[in-house]
Design an enzyme around this catalytic site. Structure first.
Site, mmCIF file in Angstrom:
data_model
loop_
_atom_site.group_PDB
_atom_site.id
_atom_site.type_symbol
_atom_site.label_atom_id
_atom_site.label_comp_id
_atom_site.label_asym_id
_atom_site.label_seq_id
_atom_site.Cartn_x
_atom_site.Cartn_y
_atom_site.Cartn_z
ATOM 1 N N SER A 67 -20.398 -6.122 -33.511
ATOM 2 C CA SER A 67 -21.383 -6.609 -34.381
ATOM 3 C C SER A 67 -23.563 -6.417 -33.651
ATOM 4 C CB SER A 67 -21.236 -8.650 -34.180
ATOM 5 O OG SER A 67 -22.468 -8.799 -34.264
ATOM 6 N N TYR A 71 -20.065 -15.264 -28.373
ATOM 7 C CA TYR A 71 -19.917 -14.200 -29.323
ATOM 8 C C TYR A 71 -19.970 -13.005 -29.320
ATOM 9 C CZ TYR A 71 -19.603 -12.277 -34.344
ATOM 10 O OH TYR A 71 -19.235 -11.137 -34.553
ATOM 11 N N LYS A 87 -17.709 -9.890 -28.028
ATOM 12 C CA LYS A 87 -17.733 -8.105 -28.721
ATOM 13 C C LYS A 87 -18.169 -7.277 -27.677
ATOM 14 C CE LYS A 87 -16.499 -9.498 -32.935
ATOM 15 N NZ LYS A 87 -15.515 -9.007 -33.216
HETATM 16 P P1 NAD Z 1 -13.322 -13.979 -41.298
HETATM 17 O O1 NAD Z 1 -12.543 -15.167 -40.170
HETATM 18 O O2 NAD Z 1 -12.900 -13.820 -42.523
HETATM 19 O O3 NAD Z 1 -12.446 -12.628 -40.675
HETATM 20 C C1 NAD Z 1 -10.943 -12.901 -39.535
HETATM 21 C C2 NAD Z 1 -9.462 -13.335 -40.208
HETATM 22 O O4 NAD Z 1 -8.721 -13.130 -38.433
HETATM 23 C C3 NAD Z 1 -9.059 -14.477 -40.783
HETATM 24 O O5 NAD Z 1 -8.212 -13.687 -42.121
HETATM 25 C C4 NAD Z 1 -8.201 -15.642 -39.945
HETATM 26 O O6 NAD Z 1 -7.139 -16.266 -39.773
HETATM 27 C C5 NAD Z 1 -8.328 -13.916 -38.443
HETATM 28 N N1 NAD Z 1 -7.672 -14.401 -36.611
HETATM 29 C C6 NAD Z 1 -8.017 -15.111 -36.417
HETATM 30 N N2 NAD Z 1 -7.997 -14.956 -35.641
HETATM 31 C C7 NAD Z 1 -6.672 -14.455 -34.919
HETATM 32 C C8 NAD Z 1 -5.831 -14.309 -34.711
HETATM 33 N N3 NAD Z 1 -5.548 -14.467 -33.080
HETATM 34 N N4 NAD Z 1 -4.822 -14.081 -35.031
HETATM 35 C C9 NAD Z 1 -4.221 -13.163 -36.092
HETATM 36 N N5 NAD Z 1 -5.493 -13.443 -37.303
HETATM 37 C C10 NAD Z 1 -6.394 -14.466 -37.062
HETATM 38 O O7 NAD Z 1 -13.750 -13.165 -40.549
HETATM 39 P P2 NAD Z 1 -15.204 -12.124 -40.729
HETATM 40 O O8 NAD Z 1 -16.633 -11.945 -41.918
HETATM 41 O O9 NAD Z 1 -14.346 -11.519 -42.180
HETATM 42 O O10 NAD Z 1 -15.155 -11.207 -40.199
HETATM 43 C C11 NAD Z 1 -13.877 -9.855 -39.301
HETATM 44 C C12 NAD Z 1 -14.633 -9.788 -37.841
HETATM 45 O O11 NAD Z 1 -15.451 -8.645 -38.341
HETATM 46 C C13 NAD Z 1 -14.705 -10.369 -37.219
HETATM 47 O O12 NAD Z 1 -13.941 -10.140 -36.078
HETATM 48 C C14 NAD Z 1 -15.607 -11.118 -37.048
HETATM 49 O O13 NAD Z 1 -16.058 -11.183 -35.496
HETATM 50 C C15 NAD Z 1 -16.642 -9.525 -37.423
HETATM 51 N N6 NAD Z 1 -18.190 -9.629 -37.936
HETATM 52 C C16 NAD Z 1 -18.460 -10.276 -38.548
HETATM 53 C C17 NAD Z 1 -19.339 -10.772 -39.044
HETATM 54 C C18 NAD Z 1 -19.733 -12.067 -40.287
HETATM 55 O O14 NAD Z 1 -20.876 -11.273 -40.580
HETATM 56 N N7 NAD Z 1 -19.068 -11.768 -41.486
HETATM 57 C C19 NAD Z 1 -20.723 -10.018 -38.262
HETATM 58 C C20 NAD Z 1 -20.223 -8.999 -37.268
HETATM 59 C C21 NAD Z 1 -19.197 -8.743 -36.947
HETATM 60 C C1 UD1 Z 2 -26.177 -14.686 -37.345
HETATM 61 C C2 UD1 Z 2 -25.087 -15.269 -36.374
HETATM 62 C C3 UD1 Z 2 -24.690 -13.542 -35.538
HETATM 63 C C4 UD1 Z 2 -24.000 -12.813 -36.628
HETATM 64 C C5 UD1 Z 2 -24.635 -13.079 -38.015
HETATM 65 C C6 UD1 Z 2 -23.720 -12.343 -39.296
HETATM 66 C C7 UD1 Z 2 -26.412 -16.386 -35.428
HETATM 67 C C8 UD1 Z 2 -27.587 -17.062 -33.804
HETATM 68 N N1 UD1 Z 2 -26.118 -15.417 -35.202
HETATM 69 O O1 UD1 Z 2 -27.093 -14.185 -37.500
HETATM 70 O O2 UD1 Z 2 -24.591 -13.517 -34.368
HETATM 71 O O3 UD1 Z 2 -23.357 -11.480 -36.123
HETATM 72 O O4 UD1 Z 2 -24.799 -14.440 -38.335
HETATM 73 O O5 UD1 Z 2 -23.306 -12.419 -40.232
HETATM 74 O O6 UD1 Z 2 -25.810 -17.780 -36.024
HETATM 75 N N2 UD1 Z 2 -31.266 -18.906 -42.470
HETATM 76 C C9 UD1 Z 2 -31.772 -20.279 -42.799
HETATM 77 N N3 UD1 Z 2 -31.164 -20.496 -43.436
HETATM 78 C C10 UD1 Z 2 -29.965 -21.479 -43.276
HETATM 79 C C11 UD1 Z 2 -29.229 -20.783 -43.034
HETATM 80 C C12 UD1 Z 2 -30.092 -19.598 -42.176
HETATM 81 O O7 UD1 Z 2 -33.004 -20.117 -42.813
HETATM 82 O O8 UD1 Z 2 -29.683 -22.242 -43.587
HETATM 83 C C13 UD1 Z 2 -31.745 -17.882 -41.679
HETATM 84 C C14 UD1 Z 2 -32.146 -17.725 -40.111
HETATM 85 O O9 UD1 Z 2 -32.957 -17.614 -39.808
HETATM 86 C C15 UD1 Z 2 -32.061 -15.849 -40.395
HETATM 87 C C16 UD1 Z 2 -31.514 -15.354 -41.675
HETATM 88 O O10 UD1 Z 2 -31.497 -16.774 -42.832
HETATM 89 O O11 UD1 Z 2 -33.521 -15.296 -40.043
HETATM 90 C C17 UD1 Z 2 -29.651 -15.188 -41.613
HETATM 91 O O12 UD1 Z 2 -29.406 -15.973 -40.692
HETATM 92 P P1 UD1 Z 2 -27.200 -15.754 -41.010
HETATM 93 O O13 UD1 Z 2 -27.443 -15.624 -42.117
HETATM 94 O O14 UD1 Z 2 -27.303 -17.245 -40.326
HETATM 95 O O15 UD1 Z 2 -27.513 -14.425 -40.206
HETATM 96 P P2 UD1 Z 2 -28.143 -14.199 -38.364
HETATM 97 O O16 UD1 Z 2 -29.358 -15.338 -38.154
HETATM 98 O O17 UD1 Z 2 -28.966 -12.722 -38.597
#
Ligand code: NAD
Ligand code: UD1
Length: 340
Positions: A126, A150, A154
């Protein structure tokens, strides 16, 4: 025969979109998920979309017996590890949970892969690993300094992977650092289904538009950005999914480790996103400006150059498309996926 790819967390938000793109690109994805943050009905939706229901193994990535079964019963050639937890607030309250699932989980998986001679691994990292370096545009060589558990989890897995490849150069590993994934498949059949009150901006805005929440709270309008609200590099989840296929293909050509940012290179402020969503949904999004959220950064976005050169990949879908597809998913599934 189609190449079998193990997709852990394959019923989650990014995993499910990647499974669809894998099937459409001719791969045979096999899902390992414990449904701790997803619903079984995702599988039927994937089938509706692709004509194929992927094989599912229910279990935890930390469970060695389950992993033995997965690797013995299938001919897996590569693993994409989406399984993990991703809520910053929760990681601060429960660090052991985060280090156990995200770090220990990845290590158990890698150890089992090694035992079965599988050495191709794609890891969901991430942009949060960069922390707040004091400038907005992140390249892959921007120093890493995560500011929450978190992000630390990573970073730790990244570090394990760097050392593993150093010691055993026949591994092929891609670390993908996602910027802010949003949007949904354009069919409206799969999308993001957060449980409880969404912590992230796009799902919150979308729930305000559909009338599920009264108004958006914008966390601060005094940041040094175009309009004072926080700016992010939002990336359409389908572009992100395609980035994983590009990474798998790049691993066929490169030995060792590649680390790549996946974002668009653009940034959108909170107010710009609200206005784009209003246009896409034809709804008004009521909002109020409140205090800054602790731990938030003013602005960040990727330099997309390396992804282009190394993966031959670049994001195609703009913020309007991200809002349109989120809105279609929200309207077609106002309560998210049905309960299991
Ligand atoms: P998500 O929660 O929708 O998907 C994660 C999946 O993993 C779920 O289906 C959950 O049931 C499964 N899971 C959790 N723990 C498990 C375990 N111990 N064993 C087996 N399955 C398990 O999340 P996502 O948004 O799809 O994210 C996927 C990956 O990408 C994560 O590792 C997350 O940290 C990373 N990531 C997500 C974002 C984001 O904003 N969505 C941003 C950067 C990185
Ligand atoms: C969050 C996580 C980050 C993760 C990323 C991607 C935190 C501090 N960081 O980041 O670790 O990788 O999501 O999913 O949680 N905002 C509002 N009102 C809301 C929600 C968000 O104003 O109700 C604003 C925030 O202040 C920010 C922007 O929207 O400026 C995006 O927020 P968000 O979607 O939570 O993502 P990140 O803050 O980038």
């Amino acid at each position: 025969m189609e190449t079998q790819i193990l997709v852990t967390g394959g019923t989650g938000y990014i995993g499910s979109h990647t499974v669809v793109e894998l099937i459409q690109a001719g791969y045979d994805p096999i899902i390992l998920d414990n449904f701790s943050n997803s619903k079984r009905s995702v599988l039927e939706q994937i089938k509706k979309l692709t004509g194929k229901e992927p094989k599912l193994i229910e279990g935890d990535i930390r469970n060695e017996k389950v992993l033995d079964r997965v690797f013995q019963e299938n001919k897996i050639e590569a693993v994409i590890n989406f399984a993990g937890r991703k809520a910053v607030g929760e990681s601060q309250v429960n660090p052991l949970l985060y280090f156990s699932i995200n770090v220990e989980g990845s290590i158990v998986l890698l150890r089992k892969m090694k035992e079965y001679g599988i050495k191709r691994f794609v890891f969901s990292s991430s942009a949060t690993v960069y922390g707040d370096p004091g400038y907005d545009c992140f390249t892959e060589s921007t120093p890493l300094s995560p500011i929450n558990n978190y992000g630390e989890s990573k970073w730790m897995v990244e570090e394990v992977l760097r050392r593993l490849v150093q010691a055993e150069p026949d591994w092929k590993v891609a670390i993908l650092r996602y910027f802010n994934p949003v949007g949904a498949h354009e069919s409206g059949l799969i999308g993001e289904d957060p449980s409880g009150i969404p912590a992230n901006l796009m799902p919150f805005v979308s729930q305000v538009a559909v009338g599920k929440r009264e108004k958006l709270r914008i966390f601060g309008n005094d940041y040094p950005t175009r309009d004072g609200t926080g700016a992010r590099d939002y990336i359409h989840v389908v572009d992100l999914a395609l980035g994983h296929i590009a990474a798998l293909e790049a691993l066929n050509k490169n030995d060792g480790l590649i680390t790549v940012n996946l974002g668009t290179g653009n940034n959108t402020t909170v107010l710009e996103l609200v206005h784009a969503f209003e246009k896409a949904s034809d709804k008004q999004i009521p909002y109020e400006i409140v205090e800054r959220r602790p731990g938030d950064v003013a602005a960040y976005y990727t330099d997309p150059t390396l992804a282009k050169t190394l993966l031959n990949w670049e994001a195609q879908r703009d913020i309007n498309k991200m809002c349109e597809d989120t809105w279609r998913w929200q309207q077609m599934n106002p309560q998210g996926y049905p309960e299991d």
